[in-house]
Design an enzyme around this catalytic site. Structure first.
Site, PDB file in Angstrom:
ATOM      1  N   SER A  20       0.709  -1.368   0.100  1.00 12.33           N
ATOM      2  CA  SER A  20      -0.095  -0.002  -0.002  1.00 12.33           C
ATOM      3  C   SER A  20       0.986   1.199  -0.194  1.00 12.33           C
ATOM      4  O   SER A  20       1.654   1.616   1.040  1.00 12.33           O
ATOM      5  CB  SER A  20      -0.961  -0.068   1.220  1.00 12.33           C
ATOM      6  OG  SER A  20      -1.430   1.392   1.537  1.00 12.33           O
ATOM      7  N   HIS A  45      -1.059  -1.375  -4.307  1.00 11.91           N
ATOM      8  CA  HIS A  45      -2.290  -0.771  -3.857  1.00 11.91           C
ATOM      9  C   HIS A  45      -2.139   0.484  -3.615  1.00 11.91           C
ATOM     10  O   HIS A  45      -1.284   0.778  -2.801  1.00 11.91           O
ATOM     11  CB  HIS A  45      -2.477  -1.949  -2.736  1.00 11.91           C
ATOM     12  CG  HIS A  45      -3.797  -1.733  -1.975  1.00 11.91           C
ATOM     13  ND1 HIS A  45      -4.828  -2.400  -2.199  1.00 11.91           N
ATOM     14  CD2 HIS A  45      -4.055  -0.849  -0.933  1.00 11.91           C
ATOM     15  CE1 HIS A  45      -5.963  -1.956  -1.512  1.00 11.91           C
ATOM     16  NE2 HIS A  45      -5.331  -1.184  -0.702  1.00 11.91           N
ATOM     17  N   ASP A  47      -4.399   3.798  -1.847  1.00 12.98           N
ATOM     18  CA  ASP A  47      -5.441   3.944  -1.019  1.00 12.98           C
ATOM     19  C   ASP A  47      -5.801   5.604  -1.511  1.00 12.98           C
ATOM     20  O   ASP A  47      -5.137   6.287  -0.998  1.00 12.98           O
ATOM     21  CB  ASP A  47      -5.101   3.768   0.225  1.00 12.98           C
ATOM     22  CG  ASP A  47      -4.782   2.349   0.564  1.00 12.98           C
ATOM     23  OD1 ASP A  47      -5.837   1.592   0.628  1.00 12.98           O
ATOM     24  OD2 ASP A  47      -3.969   1.884   1.125  1.00 12.98           O
ATOM     25  N   MET A  49      -8.447   8.239   0.009  1.00 11.38           N
ATOM     26  CA  MET A  49      -9.453   8.582   0.865  1.00 11.38           C
ATOM     27  C   MET A  49      -9.827  10.193   0.742  1.00 11.38           C
ATOM     28  O   MET A  49      -9.072  11.045   0.082  1.00 11.38           O
ATOM     29  CB  MET A  49      -8.594   8.446   2.161  1.00 11.38           C
ATOM     30  CG  MET A  49      -7.872   7.256   2.261  1.00 11.38           C
ATOM     31  SD  MET A  49      -7.067   7.180   3.941  1.00 11.38           S
ATOM     32  CE  MET A  49      -6.391   5.700   4.170  1.00 11.38           C
ATOM     33  N   HIS A  78      -8.135   1.287  -4.071  1.00 14.44           N
ATOM     34  CA  HIS A  78      -9.045   0.967  -3.161  1.00 14.44           C
ATOM     35  C   HIS A  78      -9.778   2.363  -2.737  1.00 14.44           C
ATOM     36  O   HIS A  78      -9.160   3.154  -2.136  1.00 14.44           O
ATOM     37  CB  HIS A  78      -8.201   0.598  -1.714  1.00 14.44           C
ATOM     38  CG  HIS A  78      -8.800   0.430  -0.422  1.00 14.44           C
ATOM     39  ND1 HIS A  78      -8.375  -0.131   0.772  1.00 14.44           N
ATOM     40  CD2 HIS A  78     -10.411   0.350  -0.335  1.00 14.44           C
ATOM     41  CE1 HIS A  78      -9.184  -0.058   1.633  1.00 14.44           C
ATOM     42  NE2 HIS A  78     -10.692   0.302   1.037  1.00 14.44           N
ATOM     43  N   MET A  80     -11.943   4.845  -0.968  1.00 12.85           N
ATOM     44  CA  MET A  80     -12.699   4.984   0.464  1.00 12.85           C
ATOM     45  C   MET A  80     -13.275   6.267   0.230  1.00 12.85           C
ATOM     46  O   MET A  80     -12.625   7.131   0.793  1.00 12.85           O
ATOM     47  CB  MET A  80     -11.293   4.823   1.370  1.00 12.85           C
ATOM     48  CG  MET A  80     -10.975   3.601   1.944  1.00 12.85           C
ATOM     49  SD  MET A  80      -9.275   3.419   2.864  1.00 12.85           S
ATOM     50  CE  MET A  80      -8.187   3.321   1.661  1.00 12.85           C
ATOM     51  N   MET A 149     -11.646  -5.837   5.109  1.00 17.48           N
ATOM     52  CA  MET A 149     -10.775  -5.081   6.020  1.00 17.48           C
ATOM     53  C   MET A 149     -10.578  -5.649   7.315  1.00 17.48           C
ATOM     54  O   MET A 149     -11.459  -6.053   8.084  1.00 17.48           O
ATOM     55  CB  MET A 149     -11.529  -3.774   6.253  1.00 17.48           C
ATOM     56  CG  MET A 149     -11.477  -3.002   4.895  1.00 17.48           C
ATOM     57  SD  MET A 149     -10.238  -2.459   4.104  1.00 17.48           S
ATOM     58  CE  MET A 149      -9.266  -1.425   5.170  1.00 17.48           C
ATOM     59  N   PHE A 155      -6.595   4.690   7.693  1.00 13.62           N
ATOM     60  CA  PHE A 155      -5.133   5.008   8.336  1.00 13.62           C
ATOM     61  C   PHE A 155      -4.416   3.746   8.464  1.00 13.62           C
ATOM     62  O   PHE A 155      -4.825   2.594   8.557  1.00 13.62           O
ATOM     63  CB  PHE A 155      -5.242   5.529   9.686  1.00 13.62           C
ATOM     64  CG  PHE A 155      -5.809   6.786   9.962  1.00 13.62           C
ATOM     65  CD1 PHE A 155      -5.220   7.790   9.881  1.00 13.62           C
ATOM     66  CD2 PHE A 155      -7.304   6.837  10.150  1.00 13.62           C
ATOM     67  CE1 PHE A 155      -6.171   9.128  10.052  1.00 13.62           C
ATOM     68  CE2 PHE A 155      -7.921   7.894  10.444  1.00 13.62           C
ATOM     69  CZ  PHE A 155      -7.032   9.012  10.378  1.00 13.62           C
ATOM     70  N   ASP A 184      -6.737  -6.416   4.157  1.00 15.47           N
ATOM     71  CA  ASP A 184      -5.935  -5.177   4.187  1.00 15.47           C
ATOM     72  C   ASP A 184      -6.174  -4.523   5.617  1.00 15.47           C
ATOM     73  O   ASP A 184      -7.172  -4.515   6.160  1.00 15.47           O
ATOM     74  CB  ASP A 184      -6.662  -4.070   3.214  1.00 15.47           C
ATOM     75  CG  ASP A 184      -6.142  -2.881   2.931  1.00 15.47           C
ATOM     76  OD1 ASP A 184      -5.125  -2.413   3.692  1.00 15.47           O
ATOM     77  OD2 ASP A 184      -6.636  -1.817   2.167  1.00 15.47           O
ATOM     78  N   GLY A 185      -4.902  -4.108   6.110  1.00 16.56           N
ATOM     79  CA  GLY A 185      -4.746  -3.808   7.424  1.00 16.56           C
ATOM     80  C   GLY A 185      -4.059  -4.669   8.676  1.00 16.56           C
ATOM     81  O   GLY A 185      -4.400  -5.918   8.820  1.00 16.56           O
ATOM     82  N   GLY A 186      -3.070  -4.134   9.105  1.00 17.32           N
ATOM     83  CA  GLY A 186      -2.596  -4.667  10.080  1.00 17.32           C
ATOM     84  C   GLY A 186      -1.501  -5.973   9.597  1.00 17.32           C
ATOM     85  O   GLY A 186      -1.704  -6.969  10.499  1.00 17.32           O
ATOM     86  N   GLY A 206       1.182  -2.119   4.177  1.00 14.18           N
ATOM     87  CA  GLY A 206       1.685  -0.798   4.377  1.00 14.18           C
ATOM     88  C   GLY A 206       2.973  -0.871   5.398  1.00 14.18           C
ATOM     89  O   GLY A 206       4.238  -0.950   4.809  1.00 14.18           O
ATOM     90  N   SER A 207       2.869  -0.765   6.762  1.00 16.16           N
ATOM     91  CA  SER A 207       3.998  -0.364   7.482  1.00 16.16           C
ATOM     92  C   SER A 207       4.901  -1.584   7.569  1.00 16.16           C
ATOM     93  O   SER A 207       6.081  -1.382   7.878  1.00 16.16           O
ATOM     94  CB  SER A 207       3.423  -0.061   9.141  1.00 16.16           C
ATOM     95  OG  SER A 207       2.257  -0.680   9.048  1.00 16.16           O
TER      96      SER A 207
END
Ligand code: DX5
Ligand code: ZN
Length: 231
Positions: A20, A45, A47, A49, A78, A80, A149, A155, A184-186, A206-207
């Site tokens: 991401s 990917h 994002d 927003m 994606h 949002m 998600m 975020f 997606d996420g974490g 991401g991170s």
């Protein structure tokens, strides 16, 4: 249903780690995209927003177009955003290969998914952790991809919500085998194996990539951990 060829390309690469770009260095976008290509990722990917559907605001068509000019990798967008139907054509023209809308953002996802598919893009539907999968009933026949998600959209850097695991298992039962399941996420080395075991095929990260000094090593480790091991 005939799926857009670019999604077949992604399907051939599963388990696929999709970075991401939200957390990338936009001042060095070309260098970031090259590093990710060199790391062997099968797609990117993006994002989007709008500060309304989600409290955060990121970027829109110009960044998608800039990334398109830099790479031939599939671009998974994606959205949002509220009223995605007003922007679908522009995102397609900017170079998106897949456009995912949120089921919570529209009254009826069907016309938007039809619009996306009519433009030759892959069409995806996303749902946030509190949204029950019953909300997807009635539109899954128009989806090439379902994005479950594992954080509330908005975020990067949030912790993985395991509610996504049951949802992945249930959605897998509801859609044909060639519909891609994305999470997606974490997603990190600590969570990706369970997400894979629950049926996820595309892993947005991401991170756990951009927080690391060596993207290739991070992508290889994540891909390995998402690959079912022989017993
Ligand atoms: C959240 C975004 C994600 C997010 C992923 O709304 O859709 O793509 O940036 O970031 P991490 O992997 O840090 O949760
Ligand atoms: Zn995303």
């Amino acid at each position: 249903m005939i799926r857009p060829p670019v999604l077949n390309r992604l399907r051939d690469s599963v388990p696929a780690v999709l970075p991401s770009l939200l957390l990338c260095d936009f001042g060095n976008l070309e260098r970031e995209v090259r590093c990710l290509e060199d790391a062997g990722v099968p797609g990117l990917h993006l994002d989007v927003m709008d500060g309304s559907f989600v409290p955060n605001l990121s970027y829109g068509m110009p960044i998608v177009a800039a990334v398109r000019r830099l790479t031939k990798l599939p671009i998974d967008v994606h959205l949002m955003i509220q009223r995605p139907q007003n922007y679908v054509r522009q995102f397609r023209d900017a170079g998106a290969d897949n456009l995912t809308i949120h089921v919570e953002a529209v009254e009826d996802p069907r016309p938007v998914l039809e619009q996306i598919r009519s433009l030759g893009c892959g069409a995806g539907i996303a749902l946030n952790p509190p949204t029950p999968i019953s909300r997807l009933e009635g539109c899954l026949d128009l989806c090439d991809l379902v994005l479950v998600m594992s954080v509330q959209a908005g975020f990067g850097g949030q912790s993985f919500n395991p509610v996504a695991l049951d949802k992945l298992r249930q959605v897998r039962e509801m859609v044909p085998p060639d519909v891609l399941l994305e999470i997606d996420g974490g997603i990190s080395p600590a969570t990706i194996t369970q997400a894979s075991a629950a049926g996820a095929q595309l892993f947005v990260v991401g991170s756990a990539i951009f927080g690391k000094p060596d993207y290739q090593q991070a992508v290889m480790e994540l891909t390995h951990l998402a690959t079912p091991q022989p017993v």
